[in-house]
Design a protein around this motif. Structure first.
Motif, PDB file in Angstrom:
ATOM      1  N   GLY A   1       0.795  -1.224   0.000  1.00 24.87           N
ATOM      2  CA  GLY A   1       0.000   0.000   0.000  1.00 24.87           C
ATOM      3  C   GLY A   1       0.828   1.276   0.000  1.00 24.87           C
ATOM      4  N   LEU A   2       2.132   1.169  -0.101  1.00 24.75           N
ATOM      5  CA  LEU A   2       2.996   2.349  -0.035  1.00 24.75           C
ATOM      6  C   LEU A   2       3.399   2.906  -1.400  1.00 24.75           C
ATOM      7  N   SER A   3       3.172   2.156  -2.457  1.00 28.97           N
ATOM      8  CA  SER A   3       3.576   2.581  -3.793  1.00 28.97           C
ATOM      9  C   SER A   3       2.864   3.869  -4.198  1.00 28.97           C
ATOM     10  N   SER A   4       3.580   4.745  -4.862  1.00 31.95           N
ATOM     11  CA  SER A   4       2.970   5.966  -5.391  1.00 31.95           C
ATOM     12  C   SER A   4       2.422   5.727  -6.795  1.00 31.95           C
ATOM     13  N   HIS A   5       2.483   4.479  -7.252  1.00 33.10           N
ATOM     14  CA  HIS A   5       2.007   4.098  -8.589  1.00 33.10           C
ATOM     15  C   HIS A   5       0.968   2.975  -8.467  1.00 33.10           C
ATOM     16  N   GLN A   6       0.005   3.139  -7.558  1.00 26.30           N
ATOM     17  CA  GLN A   6      -1.014   2.111  -7.301  1.00 26.30           C
ATOM     18  C   GLN A   6      -1.787   1.773  -8.566  1.00 26.30           C
ATOM     19  N   PRO A   7      -2.118   0.506  -8.775  1.00 31.67           N
ATOM     20  CA  PRO A   7      -1.975  -0.626  -7.881  1.00 31.67           C
ATOM     21  C   PRO A   7      -0.660  -1.383  -8.059  1.00 31.67           C
ATOM     22  N   PHE A   8       0.288  -0.774  -8.761  1.00 29.01           N
ATOM     23  CA  PHE A   8       1.528  -1.467  -9.096  1.00 29.01           C
ATOM     24  C   PHE A   8       2.667  -1.122  -8.147  1.00 29.01           C
ATOM     25  N   CYS A   9       3.582  -2.047  -8.020  1.00 33.56           N
ATOM     26  CA  CYS A   9       4.739  -1.885  -7.140  1.00 33.56           C
ATOM     27  C   CYS A   9       5.731  -0.885  -7.717  1.00 33.56           C
ATOM     28  N   ASP A  10       6.273  -0.033  -6.841  1.00 35.08           N
ATOM     29  CA  ASP A  10       7.357   0.879  -7.236  1.00 35.08           C
ATOM     30  C   ASP A  10       8.588   0.694  -6.351  1.00 35.08           C
ATOM     31  N   GLY A  11       8.591  -0.385  -5.555  1.00 32.82           N
ATOM     32  CA  GLY A  11       9.739  -0.671  -4.694  1.00 32.82           C
ATOM     33  C   GLY A  11       9.624  -0.104  -3.293  1.00 32.82           C
ATOM     34  N   SER A  12       8.535   0.569  -2.995  1.00 34.35           N
ATOM     35  CA  SER A  12       8.362   1.200  -1.675  1.00 34.35           C
ATOM     36  C   SER A  12       8.240   0.191  -0.535  1.00 34.35           C
ATOM     37  N   HIS A  13       8.032  -1.069  -0.847  1.00 33.07           N
ATOM     38  CA  HIS A  13       7.863  -2.109   0.171  1.00 33.07           C
ATOM     39  C   HIS A  13       9.173  -2.467   0.880  1.00 33.07           C
ATOM     40  N   LYS A  14      10.277  -2.049   0.365  1.00 35.06           N
ATOM     41  CA  LYS A  14      11.565  -2.437   0.951  1.00 35.06           C
ATOM     42  C   LYS A  14      11.614  -2.093   2.436  1.00 35.06           C
ATOM     43  N   GLY A  15      11.923  -3.104   3.248  1.00 31.38           N
ATOM     44  CA  GLY A  15      12.016  -2.927   4.687  1.00 31.38           C
ATOM     45  C   GLY A  15      10.711  -3.193   5.428  1.00 31.38           C
ATOM     46  N   THR A  16       9.624  -3.471   4.702  1.00 32.09           N
ATOM     47  CA  THR A  16       8.328  -3.703   5.353  1.00 32.09           C
ATOM     48  C   THR A  16       8.077  -5.174   5.656  1.00 32.09           C
ATOM     49  N   GLY A  17       8.813  -6.056   5.000  1.00 32.74           N
ATOM     50  CA  GLY A  17       8.552  -7.489   5.130  1.00 32.74           C
ATOM     51  C   GLY A  17       7.468  -7.962   4.181  1.00 32.74           C
ATOM     52  N   LEU A  18       6.904  -7.061   3.401  1.00 29.20           N
ATOM     53  CA  LEU A  18       5.881  -7.405   2.410  1.00 29.20           C
ATOM     54  C   LEU A  18       6.509  -7.433   1.025  1.00 29.20           C
ATOM     55  N   GLN A  19       5.966  -8.255   0.149  1.00 28.92           N
ATOM     56  CA  GLN A  19       6.500  -8.397  -1.198  1.00 28.92           C
ATOM     57  C   GLN A  19       5.405  -8.152  -2.230  1.00 28.92           C
ATOM     58  N   PRO A  20       5.760  -7.641  -3.409  1.00 25.84           N
ATOM     59  CA  PRO A  20       4.767  -7.485  -4.463  1.00 25.84           C
ATOM     60  C   PRO A  20       4.302  -8.857  -4.956  1.00 25.84           C
ATOM     61  N   VAL A  21       3.127  -8.871  -5.565  1.00 28.89           N
ATOM     62  CA  VAL A  21       2.562 -10.105  -6.095  1.00 28.89           C
ATOM     63  C   VAL A  21       2.652 -10.069  -7.618  1.00 28.89           C
ATOM     64  N   ARG A  22       3.285 -11.090  -8.174  1.00 25.05           N
ATOM     65  CA  ARG A  22       3.431 -11.201  -9.628  1.00 25.05           C
ATOM     66  C   ARG A  22       2.096 -11.629 -10.224  1.00 25.05           C
ATOM     67  N   PHE A  23       1.663 -10.938 -11.270  1.00 25.01           N
ATOM     68  CA  PHE A  23       0.423 -11.261 -11.968  1.00 25.01           C
ATOM     69  C   PHE A  23       0.716 -11.241 -13.457  1.00 25.01           C
ATOM     70  N   GLU A  24       0.330 -12.317 -14.157  1.00 25.77           N
ATOM     71  CA  GLU A  24       0.575 -12.401 -15.589  1.00 25.77           C
ATOM     72  C   GLU A  24      -0.734 -12.641 -16.318  1.00 25.77           C
ATOM     73  N   CYS A  25      -0.957 -11.922 -17.400  1.00 28.27           N
ATOM     74  CA  CYS A  25      -2.135 -12.155 -18.220  1.00 28.27           C
ATOM     75  C   CYS A  25      -1.696 -12.327 -19.672  1.00 28.27           C
ATOM     76  N   ALA A  26      -2.401 -13.193 -20.394  1.00 30.31           N
ATOM     77  CA  ALA A  26      -2.042 -13.531 -21.764  1.00 30.31           C
ATOM     78  C   ALA A  26      -2.548 -12.508 -22.779  1.00 30.31           C
ATOM     79  N   GLU A  27      -3.553 -11.737 -22.385  1.00 25.86           N
ATOM     80  CA  GLU A  27      -4.114 -10.742 -23.299  1.00 25.86           C
ATOM     81  C   GLU A  27      -4.570  -9.531 -22.509  1.00 25.86           C
ATOM     82  N   ARG A  28      -4.840  -8.448 -23.201  1.00 25.05           N
ATOM     83  CA  ARG A  28      -5.352  -7.243 -22.540  1.00 25.05           C
ATOM     84  C   ARG A  28      -6.632  -7.619 -21.792  1.00 25.05           C
ATOM     85  N   THR A  29      -6.714  -7.178 -20.545  1.00 24.75           N
ATOM     86  CA  THR A  29      -7.871  -7.532 -19.716  1.00 24.75           C
ATOM     87  C   THR A  29      -8.107  -6.463 -18.653  1.00 24.75           C
TER      88      THR A  29
END
Length: 81
Positions: free
Chosen positions: A28-56
């Protein structure tokens, strides 16, 4: 121990994304929500990888309490006063 995530909003963000790999911010710290910008460093939380095969369109969780990351599962309803 991981910090508790910061609630960005109490409703999902409906956002269309291109095909490919995306990283959802789980802290919840990223300034580019809902995507990770690296702000999680030091929080113990990690971004979640999400992959999609087509625009959705995704209902991205903004409260960061979903049991089905990165998708909204309605958990924000339990956070409302």
């Amino acid at each position: 121990m991981a910090e508790a995530p910061r609630v960005c909003d109490t409703k999902p963000l409906h956002l269309e994304v291109e095909a490919g790999v995306h990283f959802w911010c789980s802290c919840g710290l990223s300034s580019h929500q809902p995507f990770c910008d690296g702000s999680h460093k030091g929080t113990g939380l990690q971004p979640v990888r999400f992959e999609c095969a087509e625009r959705t369109t995704i209902r991205w969780c903004q409260c960061k309490h979903t049991a089905n990351p990165p998708h909204c599962d309605g958990s924000h309803k339990g956070l409302l006063p």
